[in-house]
Motif scaffolding. Structure first.
Motif, PDB file in Angstrom:
ATOM      1  N   PHE A  64      -1.707  16.443   5.167  1.00  0.00           N
ATOM      2  CA  PHE A  64      -1.036  15.367   5.901  1.00  0.00           C
ATOM      3  C   PHE A  64       0.454  15.495   5.581  1.00  0.00           C
ATOM      4  CE2 PHE A  64      -0.106  11.415   7.813  1.00  0.00           C
ATOM      5  CZ  PHE A  64      -1.206  11.062   8.580  1.00  0.00           C
ATOM      6  N   ALA A  65       1.192  16.159   6.463  1.00  0.00           N
ATOM      7  CA  ALA A  65       2.584  16.531   6.189  1.00  0.00           C
ATOM      8  C   ALA A  65       3.541  15.617   6.940  1.00  0.00           C
ATOM      9  CB  ALA A  65       2.824  17.979   6.608  1.00  0.00           C
ATOM     10  N   VAL A  66       4.339  14.852   6.183  1.00  0.00           N
ATOM     11  CA  VAL A  66       5.302  13.941   6.816  1.00  0.00           C
ATOM     12  C   VAL A  66       6.679  14.145   6.166  1.00  0.00           C
ATOM     13  CG1 VAL A  66       5.714  11.568   7.578  1.00  0.00           C
ATOM     14  CG2 VAL A  66       3.391  12.301   7.069  1.00  0.00           C
ATOM     15  N   ARG A 103       0.836  -1.213   0.000  1.00  0.00           N
ATOM     16  CA  ARG A 103       0.000   0.000   0.000  1.00  0.00           C
ATOM     17  C   ARG A 103       0.868   1.259   0.000  1.00  0.00           C
ATOM     18  NH1 ARG A 103      -4.291  -0.648   4.834  1.00  0.00           N
ATOM     19  NH2 ARG A 103      -4.941   1.405   4.086  1.00  0.00           N
ATOM     20  N   ASP A 104       0.385   2.302  -0.657  1.00  0.00           N
ATOM     21  CA  ASP A 104       1.021   3.622  -0.608  1.00  0.00           C
ATOM     22  C   ASP A 104       0.047   4.526   0.143  1.00  0.00           C
ATOM     23  OD1 ASP A 104       1.863   6.217  -0.963  1.00  0.00           O
ATOM     24  OD2 ASP A 104       2.427   5.937  -3.073  1.00  0.00           O
ATOM     25  N   LEU A 105       0.312   4.727   1.419  1.00  0.00           N
ATOM     26  CA  LEU A 105      -0.652   5.461   2.258  1.00  0.00           C
ATOM     27  C   LEU A 105      -0.759   6.929   1.849  1.00  0.00           C
ATOM     28  CD1 LEU A 105       0.040   3.959   5.806  1.00  0.00           C
ATOM     29  CD2 LEU A 105      -1.484   3.116   4.020  1.00  0.00           C
ATOM     30  N   LYS A 159      -8.265  10.673  -0.653  1.00  0.00           N
ATOM     31  CA  LYS A 159      -9.278  11.139   0.300  1.00  0.00           C
ATOM     32  C   LYS A 159      -9.275  12.655   0.436  1.00  0.00           C
ATOM     33  CE  LYS A 159     -10.549   7.216   2.808  1.00  0.00           C
ATOM     34  NZ  LYS A 159     -11.225   6.801   4.022  1.00  0.00           N
ATOM     35  N   GLY A 160      -8.547  13.307  -0.456  1.00  0.00           N
ATOM     36  CA  GLY A 160      -8.604  14.774  -0.471  1.00  0.00           C
ATOM     37  C   GLY A 160      -7.508  15.485   0.290  1.00  0.00           C
ATOM     38  N   PHE A 161      -6.533  14.730   0.799  1.00  0.00           N
ATOM     39  CA  PHE A 161      -5.430  15.370   1.524  1.00  0.00           C
ATOM     40  C   PHE A 161      -4.347  15.847   0.561  1.00  0.00           C
ATOM     41  CE2 PHE A 161      -7.211  12.959   5.034  1.00  0.00           C
ATOM     42  CZ  PHE A 161      -6.990  13.790   6.121  1.00  0.00           C
ATOM     43  N   GLN A 162      -3.711  16.948   0.931  1.00  0.00           N
ATOM     44  CA  GLN A 162      -2.453  17.341   0.314  1.00  0.00           C
ATOM     45  C   GLN A 162      -1.364  16.697   1.176  1.00  0.00           C
ATOM     46  OE1 GLN A 162      -3.067  21.876  -0.530  1.00  0.00           O
ATOM     47  NE2 GLN A 162      -4.594  21.180   0.934  1.00  0.00           N
ATOM     48  N   THR A 163      -0.325  16.167   0.540  1.00  0.00           N
ATOM     49  CA  THR A 163       0.689  15.436   1.305  1.00  0.00           C
ATOM     50  C   THR A 163       2.078  16.035   1.096  1.00  0.00           C
ATOM     51  OG1 THR A 163       0.907  13.832  -0.488  1.00  0.00           O
ATOM     52  CG2 THR A 163      -0.619  13.259   1.292  1.00  0.00           C
ATOM     53  N   PRO A 164       2.315  17.254   1.600  1.00  0.00           N
ATOM     54  CA  PRO A 164       3.636  17.868   1.439  1.00  0.00           C
ATOM     55  C   PRO A 164       4.704  17.056   2.159  1.00  0.00           C
ATOM     56  CG  PRO A 164       2.331  19.082   3.046  1.00  0.00           C
ATOM     57  CD  PRO A 164       1.410  18.072   2.420  1.00  0.00           C
ATOM     58  N   ASP A 212       7.218  22.951   1.049  1.00  0.00           N
ATOM     59  CA  ASP A 212       5.959  22.635   0.367  1.00  0.00           C
ATOM     60  C   ASP A 212       4.767  22.911   1.290  1.00  0.00           C
ATOM     61  OD1 ASP A 212       7.233  21.899  -1.911  1.00  0.00           O
ATOM     62  OD2 ASP A 212       7.154  19.736  -1.514  1.00  0.00           O
ATOM     63  N   LEU A 213       4.935  22.642   2.561  1.00  0.00           N
ATOM     64  CA  LEU A 213       3.829  22.841   3.509  1.00  0.00           C
ATOM     65  C   LEU A 213       3.444  24.313   3.600  1.00  0.00           C
ATOM     66  CD1 LEU A 213       1.868  22.073   5.778  1.00  0.00           C
ATOM     67  CD2 LEU A 213       3.798  21.965   7.355  1.00  0.00           C
ATOM     68  N   VAL A 214       4.429  25.219   3.676  1.00  0.00           N
ATOM     69  CA  VAL A 214       4.093  26.634   3.888  1.00  0.00           C
ATOM     70  C   VAL A 214       3.319  27.257   2.729  1.00  0.00           C
ATOM     71  CG1 VAL A 214       5.809  27.331   5.590  1.00  0.00           C
ATOM     72  CG2 VAL A 214       6.433  27.342   3.181  1.00  0.00           C
ATOM     73  N   THR A 215       3.433  26.651   1.533  1.00  0.00           N
ATOM     74  CA  THR A 215       2.721  27.231   0.391  1.00  0.00           C
ATOM     75  C   THR A 215       1.226  26.911   0.425  1.00  0.00           C
ATOM     76  OG1 THR A 215       3.079  25.278  -0.976  1.00  0.00           O
ATOM     77  CG2 THR A 215       4.762  27.021  -1.102  1.00  0.00           C
ATOM     78  N   ILE A 216       0.828  25.951   1.263  1.00  0.00           N
ATOM     79  CA  ILE A 216      -0.580  25.526   1.295  1.00  0.00           C
ATOM     80  C   ILE A 216      -1.413  26.538   2.083  1.00  0.00           C
ATOM     81  CG2 ILE A 216      -2.160  23.730   2.116  1.00  0.00           C
ATOM     82  CD1 ILE A 216       0.118  21.709   1.544  1.00  0.00           C
TER      83      ILE A 216
END
Ligand code: ZN
Length: 380
Positions: free
Chosen positions: A229-231, A200-202, A209-214, A219-223
């Motif tokens: 879901f930032a990891v 699986r690729d979570l 499911k509609g998440f942005q995954t920075p 990348d996170l700060v531009t959202i």
């Protein structure tokens, strides 16, 4: 086959943990001295006057007892942002089957209001999934979020989103995030979200499911809106000295996004690695992490004071390390401490409250009462 695999993983883990464990053993019961060379400024933050509670921010210092707080206070020359709190209470942390709890059962009590068994995350003693404050707040139309400095399969964040009787079932635990009600998640642990044994690729599932995954801070700060879901890290975030004010920034970024919801939000922020450095009996790293958590508390208090409708609770799930301050000097910012265990110890942990509803958190109560009080105050 599965059992052989499990044994192999445990063997590798045991070897990996051996140096830290041996080191901790050598350090145990010996005095350690720590001096904070560069104390940080602490400002006075005036709590808001209003009574309306729209948002709750629950901050958990994993393994943080009064001893950690008082040692950190001494090292910073007698000042902490935490001192701006309005009320203090004491929380009894024992779990359903052990006097000395862990972050699985301790965090589950805070997240779900139920005492469960040692090493369980987000389930009752029979293994049945429990609803957390994240689920209840989401059901009431609030936004919800988590920001931590550890890998996301670690017990505290998992207590709010995942369900497993065994906290060591890490790959199964992270998969539960795909079905979690949190709108904003920041933490480490990317390696179990991708390249999984089950194929699986979570991250892909979260995007579906509609998440942005920075995968980086940049990348996170531009959202500017939507679910995130930032990891950015494979396992934990970098050491406190290397990551700067990352926890504060990641928390405020989450608040910025969650606060777009006019119904308000619930957020859990964890100073995750106090616990790790307590286990290692490493006073230097423990103080760095505690001071980082305190500065994060300062940023959150400042935001909450401005907002006026946000209650901030700071507490712990249990104590780690059996830390004792045996000597020190307030003027020099020097502390001399000993650890009595490489595990957790049994002591009530402090509960600090700031903002509307703070007066509800005085006295001595069960850890589950923190959940009950938040649930009642937010009308969940
Ligand atoms: Zn621990």
């Amino acid at each position: 086959m599965k059992n052989i695999l499990r044994s192999c993983i445990f063997a590798v883990m045991a070897i990996a943990l051996l140096p830290a464990g041996t080191l901790a053993q050598e350090r145990r019961d010996k005095e350690q001295t720590y001096v904070l060379e560069h104390p940080y400024e602490v400002t006075k933050i005036t709590p808001p006057q209003g009574k309306k509670i729209k948002n709750v921010i629950l901050m958990i210092g994993d393994g943080m007892s009064l001893m950690h707080v008082y040692s950190a206070w001494t090292a910073n020359r007698g000042k902490l942002f935490l001192d701006n709190c309005q009320t203090v209470g004491l929380s009894k942390t024992y779990c359903a089957n052990k006097l000395i709890t862990d972050s699985g059962a301790g965090g589950t009590a805070l997240a779900t209001g139920q005492k469960t068994i040692y090493h369980a995350v987000g389930v009752d003693p029979e293994g049945r999934p429990l609803k957390s404050l994240v689920d209840l707040a989401a059901a009431k139309g609030k936004s919800t979020g988590l920001a931590v400095t550890c890998r996301l399969w670690d017990a505290t964040p998992a207590d709010f989103c995942c369900h497993n009787i065994d906290r060591d079932a890490e790959a199964a635990i992270v998969a539960d995030y795909v079905n979690c009600n949190a709108d904003y998640v920041f933490g480490g642990g990317a390696k179990l979200f991708e390249n999984r044994k089950d194929g699986r690729d979570l991250f892909a599932e979260l995007r579906a499911k509609g998440f942005q995954t920075p995968r980086s801070w940049e990348d996170l700060v531009t959202i500017k809106n939507g679910k995130v879901f930032a990891v950015p890290y494979s396992v934990d975030t970098p050491l406190p000295a290397d990551r700067g004010d990352l926890l504060a920034r990641a928390s405020l970024k989450g608040i910025e996004l969650l606060n777009l919801n006019k119904n308000g939000f619930f957020m859990m922020i964890e100073g995750s690695q106090l616990d790790d450095y307590g286990h290692f009996n490493d006073l230097d790293l423990l103080m760095q992490e505690t001071h980082d958590f305190d500065r994060t508390i300062g940023e959150i208090y400042k935001w909450a004071a401005q907002d006026g409708e946000t209650l901030v609770i700071v507490t712990a799930d249990h104590e780690t390390g059996g830390l004792t301050l045996v000597d020190g000097d307030l003027k020099e910012g020097k502390i001399v401490c000993k650890f009595s265990t490489g595990g957790h110890s049994g002591v009530m942990v402090p509960v600090y409250a700031f903002g509307p509803g703070a007066q509800e958190f005085t006295g001595i109560f069960e850890n589950t009462a923190i959940f009950d009080k938040i649930k009642k105050l937010l009308n969940l």
